[in-house]
Design a protein around this motif. Structure first.
Motif, PDB file in Angstrom:
ATOM      1  N   LYS A 126       0.797  -1.234   0.000  1.00 19.66           N
ATOM      2  CA  LYS A 126       0.000   0.000   0.000  1.00 19.66           C
ATOM      3  C   LYS A 126       0.826   1.280   0.000  1.00 19.66           C
ATOM      4  O   LYS A 126       0.265   2.371  -0.075  1.00 19.66           O
ATOM      5  CB  LYS A 126      -0.909   0.025   1.248  1.00 19.66           C
ATOM      6  N   TRP A 127       2.156   1.187   0.091  1.00 21.54           N
ATOM      7  CA  TRP A 127       2.967   2.379   0.319  1.00 21.54           C
ATOM      8  C   TRP A 127       2.771   3.445  -0.749  1.00 21.54           C
ATOM      9  O   TRP A 127       2.632   4.629  -0.442  1.00 21.54           O
ATOM     10  CB  TRP A 127       4.447   1.991   0.451  1.00 21.54           C
ATOM     11  N   LEU A 128       2.741   3.053  -2.026  1.00 21.58           N
ATOM     12  CA  LEU A 128       2.587   4.038  -3.094  1.00 21.58           C
ATOM     13  C   LEU A 128       1.150   4.542  -3.182  1.00 21.58           C
ATOM     14  O   LEU A 128       0.905   5.736  -3.427  1.00 21.58           O
ATOM     15  CB  LEU A 128       3.035   3.435  -4.430  1.00 21.58           C
ATOM     16  N   LEU A 129       0.178   3.657  -2.969  1.00 18.91           N
ATOM     17  CA  LEU A 129      -1.218   4.088  -2.933  1.00 18.91           C
ATOM     18  C   LEU A 129      -1.435   5.121  -1.829  1.00 18.91           C
ATOM     19  O   LEU A 129      -2.135   6.118  -2.020  1.00 18.91           O
ATOM     20  CB  LEU A 129      -2.129   2.879  -2.696  1.00 18.91           C
ATOM     21  N   LEU A 130      -0.818   4.889  -0.667  1.00 20.71           N
ATOM     22  CA  LEU A 130      -0.978   5.814   0.457  1.00 20.71           C
ATOM     23  C   LEU A 130      -0.383   7.178   0.139  1.00 20.71           C
ATOM     24  O   LEU A 130      -1.008   8.216   0.386  1.00 20.71           O
ATOM     25  CB  LEU A 130      -0.327   5.230   1.702  1.00 20.71           C
ATOM     26  N   ALA A 131       0.835   7.187  -0.389  1.00 20.83           N
ATOM     27  CA  ALA A 131       1.475   8.462  -0.703  1.00 20.83           C
ATOM     28  C   ALA A 131       0.669   9.231  -1.741  1.00 20.83           C
ATOM     29  O   ALA A 131       0.455  10.443  -1.603  1.00 20.83           O
ATOM     30  CB  ALA A 131       2.903   8.230  -1.206  1.00 20.83           C
ATOM     31  N   GLU A 132       0.182   8.539  -2.768  1.00 21.40           N
ATOM     32  CA  GLU A 132      -0.535   9.258  -3.820  1.00 21.40           C
ATOM     33  C   GLU A 132      -1.888   9.777  -3.335  1.00 21.40           C
ATOM     34  O   GLU A 132      -2.270  10.899  -3.651  1.00 21.40           O
ATOM     35  CB  GLU A 132      -0.717   8.393  -5.073  1.00 21.40           C
ATOM     36  N   ILE A 133      -2.621   8.977  -2.563  1.00 17.64           N
ATOM     37  CA  ILE A 133      -3.942   9.435  -2.126  1.00 17.64           C
ATOM     38  C   ILE A 133      -3.816  10.633  -1.184  1.00 17.64           C
ATOM     39  O   ILE A 133      -4.575  11.613  -1.281  1.00 17.64           O
ATOM     40  CB  ILE A 133      -4.748   8.288  -1.460  1.00 17.64           C
ATOM     41  N   ILE A 134      -2.854  10.608  -0.272  1.00 15.10           N
ATOM     42  CA  ILE A 134      -2.698  11.727   0.658  1.00 15.10           C
ATOM     43  C   ILE A 134      -2.259  12.983  -0.081  1.00 15.10           C
ATOM     44  O   ILE A 134      -2.814  14.066   0.121  1.00 15.10           O
ATOM     45  CB  ILE A 134      -1.714  11.368   1.787  1.00 15.10           C
ATOM     46  N   GLU A 135      -1.282  12.852  -0.971  1.00 14.86           N
ATOM     47  CA  GLU A 135      -0.798  14.033  -1.683  1.00 14.86           C
ATOM     48  C   GLU A 135      -1.861  14.563  -2.647  1.00 14.86           C
ATOM     49  O   GLU A 135      -1.948  15.783  -2.866  1.00 14.86           O
ATOM     50  CB  GLU A 135       0.506  13.709  -2.420  1.00 14.86           C
ATOM     51  N   HIS A 136      -2.670  13.677  -3.221  1.00 20.34           N
ATOM     52  CA  HIS A 136      -3.779  14.129  -4.072  1.00 20.34           C
ATOM     53  C   HIS A 136      -4.735  15.020  -3.288  1.00 20.34           C
ATOM     54  O   HIS A 136      -5.070  16.136  -3.726  1.00 20.34           O
ATOM     55  CB  HIS A 136      -4.540  12.932  -4.640  1.00 20.34           C
ATOM     56  N   TYR A 137      -5.158  14.554  -2.128  1.00 20.58           N
ATOM     57  CA  TYR A 137      -6.135  15.325  -1.370  1.00 20.58           C
ATOM     58  C   TYR A 137      -5.527  16.568  -0.732  1.00 20.58           C
ATOM     59  O   TYR A 137      -6.226  17.564  -0.508  1.00 20.58           O
ATOM     60  CB  TYR A 137      -6.840  14.441  -0.343  1.00 20.58           C
ATOM     61  N   LYS A 138      -4.234  16.553  -0.451  1.00 14.64           N
ATOM     62  CA  LYS A 138      -3.589  17.787   0.015  1.00 14.64           C
ATOM     63  C   LYS A 138      -3.649  18.858  -1.076  1.00 14.64           C
ATOM     64  O   LYS A 138      -3.890  20.036  -0.791  1.00 14.64           O
ATOM     65  CB  LYS A 138      -2.136  17.501   0.421  1.00 14.64           C
ATOM     66  N   LEU A 139      -3.465  18.439  -2.334  1.00 18.22           N
ATOM     67  CA  LEU A 139      -3.576  19.395  -3.446  1.00 18.22           C
ATOM     68  C   LEU A 139      -5.000  19.932  -3.578  1.00 18.22           C
ATOM     69  O   LEU A 139      -5.209  21.038  -4.083  1.00 18.22           O
ATOM     70  CB  LEU A 139      -3.165  18.727  -4.759  1.00 18.22           C
ATOM     71  N   GLN A 140      -5.974  19.156  -3.112  1.00 17.49           N
ATOM     72  CA  GLN A 140      -7.369  19.583  -3.181  1.00 17.49           C
ATOM     73  C   GLN A 140      -7.811  20.377  -1.945  1.00 17.49           C
ATOM     74  O   GLN A 140      -8.974  20.740  -1.835  1.00 17.49           O
ATOM     75  CB  GLN A 140      -8.276  18.356  -3.370  1.00 17.49           C
ATOM     76  N   GLY A 141      -6.876  20.619  -1.022  1.00 16.70           N
ATOM     77  CA  GLY A 141      -7.174  21.475   0.113  1.00 16.70           C
ATOM     78  C   GLY A 141      -7.406  20.759   1.432  1.00 16.70           C
ATOM     79  O   GLY A 141      -7.699  21.404   2.443  1.00 16.70           O
ATOM     80  N   MET A 142      -7.259  19.427   1.457  1.00 19.98           N
ATOM     81  CA  MET A 142      -7.473  18.699   2.704  1.00 19.98           C
ATOM     82  C   MET A 142      -6.282  18.899   3.639  1.00 19.98           C
ATOM     83  O   MET A 142      -5.140  19.003   3.193  1.00 19.98           O
ATOM     84  CB  MET A 142      -7.660  17.196   2.447  1.00 19.98           C
ATOM     85  N   THR A 143      -6.560  18.942   4.936  1.00 18.22           N
ATOM     86  CA  THR A 143      -5.510  19.247   5.905  1.00 18.22           C
ATOM     87  C   THR A 143      -5.270  18.153   6.946  1.00 18.22           C
ATOM     88  O   THR A 143      -4.237  18.170   7.620  1.00 18.22           O
ATOM     89  CB  THR A 143      -5.844  20.553   6.649  1.00 18.22           C
ATOM     90  N   HIS A 144      -6.196  17.224   7.109  1.00 18.42           N
ATOM     91  CA  HIS A 144      -6.032  16.201   8.141  1.00 18.42           C
ATOM     92  C   HIS A 144      -6.722  14.921   7.672  1.00 18.42           C
ATOM     93  O   HIS A 144      -7.775  14.974   7.043  1.00 18.42           O
ATOM     94  CB  HIS A 144      -6.633  16.661   9.472  1.00 18.42           C
ATOM     95  N   PHE A 145      -6.105  13.768   8.011  1.00 13.72           N
ATOM     96  CA  PHE A 145      -6.574  12.485   7.498  1.00 13.72           C
ATOM     97  C   PHE A 145      -6.776  11.503   8.644  1.00 13.72           C
ATOM     98  O   PHE A 145      -5.937  11.393   9.539  1.00 13.72           O
ATOM     99  CB  PHE A 145      -5.555  11.900   6.506  1.00 13.72           C
ATOM    100  N   TYR A 146      -7.885  10.771   8.581  1.00 11.69           N
ATOM    101  CA  TYR A 146      -8.187   9.707   9.537  1.00 11.69           C
ATOM    102  C   TYR A 146      -8.094   8.372   8.805  1.00 11.69           C
ATOM    103  O   TYR A 146      -8.870   8.111   7.884  1.00 11.69           O
ATOM    104  CB  TYR A 146      -9.590   9.876  10.115  1.00 11.69           C
ATOM    105  N   PHE A 147      -7.142   7.534   9.208  1.00 12.15           N
ATOM    106  CA  PHE A 147      -6.974   6.218   8.582  1.00 12.15           C
ATOM    107  C   PHE A 147      -7.375   5.131   9.571  1.00 12.15           C
ATOM    108  O   PHE A 147      -7.083   5.223  10.773  1.00 12.15           O
ATOM    109  CB  PHE A 147      -5.521   6.002   8.160  1.00 12.15           C
ATOM    110  N   TYR A 148      -8.009   4.088   9.039  1.00 15.87           N
ATOM    111  CA  TYR A 148      -8.429   2.931   9.823  1.00 15.87           C
ATOM    112  C   TYR A 148      -7.729   1.699   9.257  1.00 15.87           C
ATOM    113  O   TYR A 148      -7.762   1.452   8.049  1.00 15.87           O
ATOM    114  CB  TYR A 148      -9.954   2.779   9.777  1.00 15.87           C
ATOM    115  N   ILE A 149      -7.095   0.923  10.143  1.00 17.05           N
ATOM    116  CA  ILE A 149      -6.259  -0.195   9.718  1.00 17.05           C
ATOM    117  C   ILE A 149      -6.812  -1.511  10.251  1.00 17.05           C
ATOM    118  O   ILE A 149      -6.939  -1.690  11.462  1.00 17.05           O
ATOM    119  CB  ILE A 149      -4.804  -0.032  10.217  1.00 17.05           C
ATOM    120  N   PHE A 150      -7.149  -2.407   9.337  1.00 17.81           N
ATOM    121  CA  PHE A 150      -7.427  -3.785   9.725  1.00 17.81           C
ATOM    122  C   PHE A 150      -6.154  -4.612   9.582  1.00 17.81           C
ATOM    123  O   PHE A 150      -5.799  -5.390  10.449  1.00 17.81           O
ATOM    124  CB  PHE A 150      -8.549  -4.373   8.859  1.00 17.81           C
TER     125      PHE A 150
END
Length: 260
Positions: free
Chosen positions: A10-34
Motif C-alpha cells: 500500500k505504500w505508493l497508494l498511500l502516498a498518492e492518495i494523501i498528496e492528491h487530497y492535500k492538493l485539493q485542500g485537505m488538511t487532516h486524514f483519519y486512517f483505519y487499519i485492519f
C-alpha cells in the motif's frame, strides 16, 4: 479513509492518495487499519510524524467480515471529526475525488457552498481499470513515474448513474451516521446535494483482481456505455508526482526492516 486490509503493498497508494487530497485542500486524514504490512506502515507513520494523519487500528478480537469494518470506520469518523472539521470526505485509497469543469479545487468549491440546508455533496463514479498489483518496495523516482496509478492506468468507464456507488463529502454536525456511499441518517431539515459529472467526479482506480471484481462486476459497468481513455487532470499531475517522489524518497531511502 476506508479500512486498509489485504496483501497488496500500500505504500505508493498511500502516498498518492494523501498528496492528491492535500492538493485539493485537505488538511487532516483519519486512517483505519485492519491489516497493513510493515513496509507500507512506514509511509503512513511518516504522515503521523508530520501531524497530518491519525491512525485507528481495528482489533481482530472484535472480528467481522472485512467489508463490514467500513461501517465501523465511517460512523466512528463522523463522530471523531464532528466539531473538528467543517467538512469530512469519505474515500477509499483507490479513489480520487475531483472537480471537473469547476476551475478550482474541492476546497475552493466547498467554500462557495452557502445553502445552510446542505449537509453534504455527492460525487458520481468513473471506474479506471487497474490491471496489476502495486510494487512491493520503493526503487526510485523512475518507478514512481511508471507505477503511480494516476499515470499508469487510463482505460475508463462512463460515469455511473445517479446514486450508484457514489461517495460524499459531508458536514459532520449535520449528519448522524455515514454508510459506505452516503449518509444513512441526516439531522432534520438538511439534505445532500448531488453533483453532476460536469461539476465533480470520482476517478476510481478499481483493481480487477481484488474480490474477483473483474469477473463479477465488470460486465455491469461495460453495459453502462463504451470505455474510453481518460487522464488525471494535467494541472495537478506534476505537483502530485513531485510530492509523491519527495515523500517516498524521504521515507524509504534509509529504511530498514525492524528486527523481530
Amino acid at each position: 479513509m476506508s479500512p486498509i486490509y489485504g496483501k497488496e503493498a500500500k505504500w505508493l497508494l498511500l502516498a498518492e492518495i494523501i498528496e492528491h487530497y492535500k492538493l485539493q485542500g485537505m488538511t487532516h486524514f483519519y486512517f483505519y487499519i485492519f491489516h497493513i504490512d510493515e513496509y507500507s506502515s512506514a509511509m503512513l507513520n511518516d504522515y503521523v510524524r508530520t501531524g497530518e494523519v491519525e491512525v485507528t487500528y481495528l482489533q481482530e478480537r472484535n472480528d467481522r467480515e472485512l467489508l463490514h469494518w467500513q461501517m465501523v470506520a465511517f460512523r466512528d469518523c463522523t463522530l471523531r471529526s464532528r466539531f473538528e472539521s467543517k467538512w469530512s470526505l469519505f474515500s477509499d485509497i483507490d479513489e480520487r475525488l475531483l472537480m471537473t469543469k469547476y476551475p478550482g479545487t474541492i476546497l475552493d468549491y466547498l467554500k462557495e457552498v452557502n445553502d445552510p440546508k446542505i449537509a453534504g455533496v455527492q460525487y458520481r463514479q468513473q471506474w479506471i481499470m487497474k490491471t496489476e498489483f502495486m510494487p512491493d518496495k520503493y526503487e526510485g523516482d523512475k518507478q514512481i513515474d511508471e507505477w503511480s496509478p494516476t499515470l499508469r492506468w487510463h482505460n475508463s468507464s462512463v460515469f455511473g448513474p445517479p446514486g450508484h456507488t457514489v461517495k460524499c463529502i459531508i458536514m459532520p454536525e449535520k449528519v448522524f451516521a455515514m454508510w459506505t456511499h452516503r449518509p444513512t441518517m441526516i439531522f432534520p431539515g438538511f439534505y445532500v446535494h448531488e453533483l453532476t459529472p460536469e461539476e465533480g467526479i470520482i476517478r476510481h482506480y478499481r483493481d480487477l483482481q481484488m474480490w474477483n471484481w473483474g469477473k463479477t462486476w465488470l460486465k455491469e459497468i461495460v453495459a453502462m456505455g463504451p470505455m474510453s481513455r481518460t487522464d488525471y487532470p494535467a494541472k495537478y499531475q506534476k505537483p502530485l508526482i513531485d510530492a509523491v517522489k519527495r515523500r517516498t524518497k524521504y521515507v524509504y531511502e534509509h529504511y530498514s526492516l525492524r528486527e523481530q
